[in-house]
Design an enzyme around this catalytic site. Structure first.
Site, PDB file in Angstrom:
ATOM      1  N   GLU A  89       1.364   2.082   8.924  1.00 39.90           N
ATOM      2  CA  GLU A  89       0.772   3.415   8.778  1.00 39.90           C
ATOM      3  C   GLU A  89      -0.677   3.309   9.199  1.00 39.90           C
ATOM      4  OE1 GLU A  89      -1.463   5.686   7.353  1.00 39.90           O
ATOM      5  OE2 GLU A  89      -0.413   6.673   5.709  1.00 39.90           O
ATOM      6  N   CYS A  92      -6.260   9.254   5.509  1.00 39.59           N
ATOM      7  CA  CYS A  92      -5.631   9.217   6.835  1.00 39.59           C
ATOM      8  C   CYS A  92      -5.148  10.582   7.273  1.00 39.59           C
ATOM      9  CB  CYS A  92      -4.492   8.203   6.836  1.00 39.59           C
ATOM     10  SG  CYS A  92      -3.238   8.505   5.571  1.00 39.59           S
TER      11      CYS A  92
END
Length: 511
Positions: free
Chosen positions: A248, A282
């Site tokens: 990720e 993020c």
């Protein structure tokens, strides 16, 4: 495995190298952790492998009991957990409560409940005539020892949080937290032990980049969260060992505001989700595209809201809105993006400067008159900035939103839900919210992952979020059968011709 230390390396009397852990809001050293060697990591891995079969043998119910105990432990120790997170990240109390403690508590209960459902044996139906009457089963087995390399921005949610489904699946876990924020992981390891987790099923390997590389060399699968640059290195090292990797990575999430949007709601979301956790998320709103008819009003409202944000050292509930940056080099990245934009003609409507002299600070910042090729629009800033760009129409907004190496998340705002959903379906991102942002992360049933290489490979949450920690095993059980099947030796011409006619009937297809 690039990484830095926050303080000069120190050694204990026994010669073990130690890493100093700072409070990034004050610069105070709040603890020390070992900088573990490859040999120490290997020993943790050996112990974890030895403990894993017993943990798997406890079954979903046995593991679920311990996971639910840990859910209660988090709530009972909320102030201690939040205090530790705030001390090593510099984030606001509420940021730690909302995005970390709440997530962790929900995740323990969710995976305790869903593991048996998502990993249940599946009956498979087949079209093959050769196995008619036989029972076909797909089952999931834990991979064994899972390595998790976590980031510094969310030491519970995006570091320890990835360990929860891996444990629920029956794996042992070796967690390497960021050396910048390792104390939360150590505290949660204490919690798991207090809740009855068998020895060595979960271990924390503290250290810098070399420690993380050693973890990859020892485990059966690696889960990494962090920068795209480091993620590439992790992926290469995992590929060399032929182990699976879930990565990720970066995000540069766009927000599209259509002319018919609820401007107040859109402005609130832009200001909050661009600055939440000081922008170190993020799936933060990192760039905003607003249709021309409402651009000026939207910019005015966002600027007022960002200008009113209280930034400072966290001192308990309600004390501040935004804390400090956590990772020292991030201050330079934010400053570079803002300076480059300003030098090229962008305007800073609020903020735009480093904050206090002690700690790692940058003011919440709104930028306008930006060009799409500026670093603040193309690179992941990961800080408290919001560049806002005027667009002529929705087509331009979609084109610019998709003009990025990243594709983690996005948001669309419009009162016309059908139109907004149609726009959302054209945005190339792993998740797109309509009239909302980031809150999808709390829906653990919904997969979360990137749609472009810059944002990684693999998914969190949903069935795939636990199945990735397993290997598939196919079972075929023959119930009714003769002593010898018709296709076996010795071959006979008559049987072969019959088989040929049968194949023609089955597979010649319809005209």
């Amino acid at each position: 495995m690039d990484s830095i230390a926050t303080e000069p390396t120190a050694k204990r009397a026994d010669g073990q190298t130690q890493i100093a852990v700072e409070n990034p809001a004050t610069g105070e050293v709040i603890g020390h952790v070992p900088d573990m060697t490859a040999g120490e990591v290997a020993e943790l891995a050996r112990s974890g492998r030895a403990a894993q079969p017993g943990w798997e043998a406890m079954g979903f119910d046995g593991r679920g009991i311990i996971l639910r105990r840990m859910q209660r432990w988090l709530i009972d120790n909320a102030d201690r957990v939040i205090g530790t997170i705030c001390a090593e990240t510099g984030k606001a109390y509420e940021d730690a409560q909302i995005a970390e403690l709440t997530y962790g508590a929900a995740a323990f209960g969710f995976w305790a409940d869903k593991a048996s459902q998502y990993l249940a044996d599946e009956r498979v139906r087949t079209s093959s005539v050769f196995v008619k009457g036989k029972r076909l089963v797909l089952r999931y087995r834990p991979l064994g020892l899972i390595g998790v390399i976590g980031p510094w921005n969310y030491p519970l949610t995006n570091s320890f949080g990835d360990c929860i489904p891996a444990l629920a699946a029956g794996n042992s876990v070796l967690l390497k937290p960021s050396e910048v924020t390792p104390l939360t992981s150590i505290l949660l390891a204490e919690g798991l032990a207090a809740c009855g987790l068998p020895d060595d099923v979960f271990a924390v390997a503290t250290g810098r980049g070399a420690t993380g590389a050693a973890v990859i060399d020892e485990v059966d699968m690696i889960m990494f969260t962090g920068s795209t640059a480091t993620g590439r290195k992790v992926g290469v090292r995992a590929a060399e060992r032929l182990i699976p990797a879930s990565l990720e990575l970066g995000g540069k999430d766009p927000m599209i505001v259509l002319a018919d949007a609820n401007i107040e709601r859109a402005a609130n979301h832009a200001a909050y989700y661009a600055m939440f956790n000081c922008g170190q998320t993020c799936i933060s709103i990192e760039r905003c595209y607003v249709e021309a008819p409402i651009y000026d009003e939207f910019v005015t409202r966002v600027t007022e809201k960002v200008n009113a944000i209280r930034q400072g050292v966290p001192a308990g509930p309600g004390s501040i809105d935004v804390g400090s940056l956590t990772f020292p080099p991030q201050v330079e990245t934010v400053e570079r993006h803002v300076a480059e934009a300003r030098d090229r003609g962008a305007k800073v409507l609020t903020g735009g400067h480093r904050g206090r002299s002690t700690g790692y600070w940058f003011e919440p910042t709104v930028l306008v008159d930006v060009d799409h090729d500026m670093a603040c629009m193309q690179e992941e800033t990961f800080g408290p900035t919001l560049p806002i760009m005027k667009v002529d129409d929705v087509e331009q907004a979609i084109r610019l939103a998709n003009d990025s190496q990243y594709g983690l998340g996005a948001a669309v705002f419009s009162r016309d839900l059908a139109r907004a959903e149609a726009v959302a379906r054209r945005v190339n991102a792993g998740v797109v919210t309509v009239n909302d942002a980031i809150i999808n992360y709390t829906a653990l049933e919904l997969p979360m992952g990137g749609a472009k290489p810059g944002s990684g490979v693999g998914y969190r949450h949903g069935p795939g979020g636990i199945r990735k920690y397993c290997r598939q095993q196919a079972l075929l059980i023959s119930r009714f059968h003769p002593h010898r099947d018709i296709h076996m030796h010795p071959y006979r011409a008559r049987r072969t011709r019959l088989l040929g006619r049968l194949l023609g009937l089955l597979y010649r297809g319809r005209r």
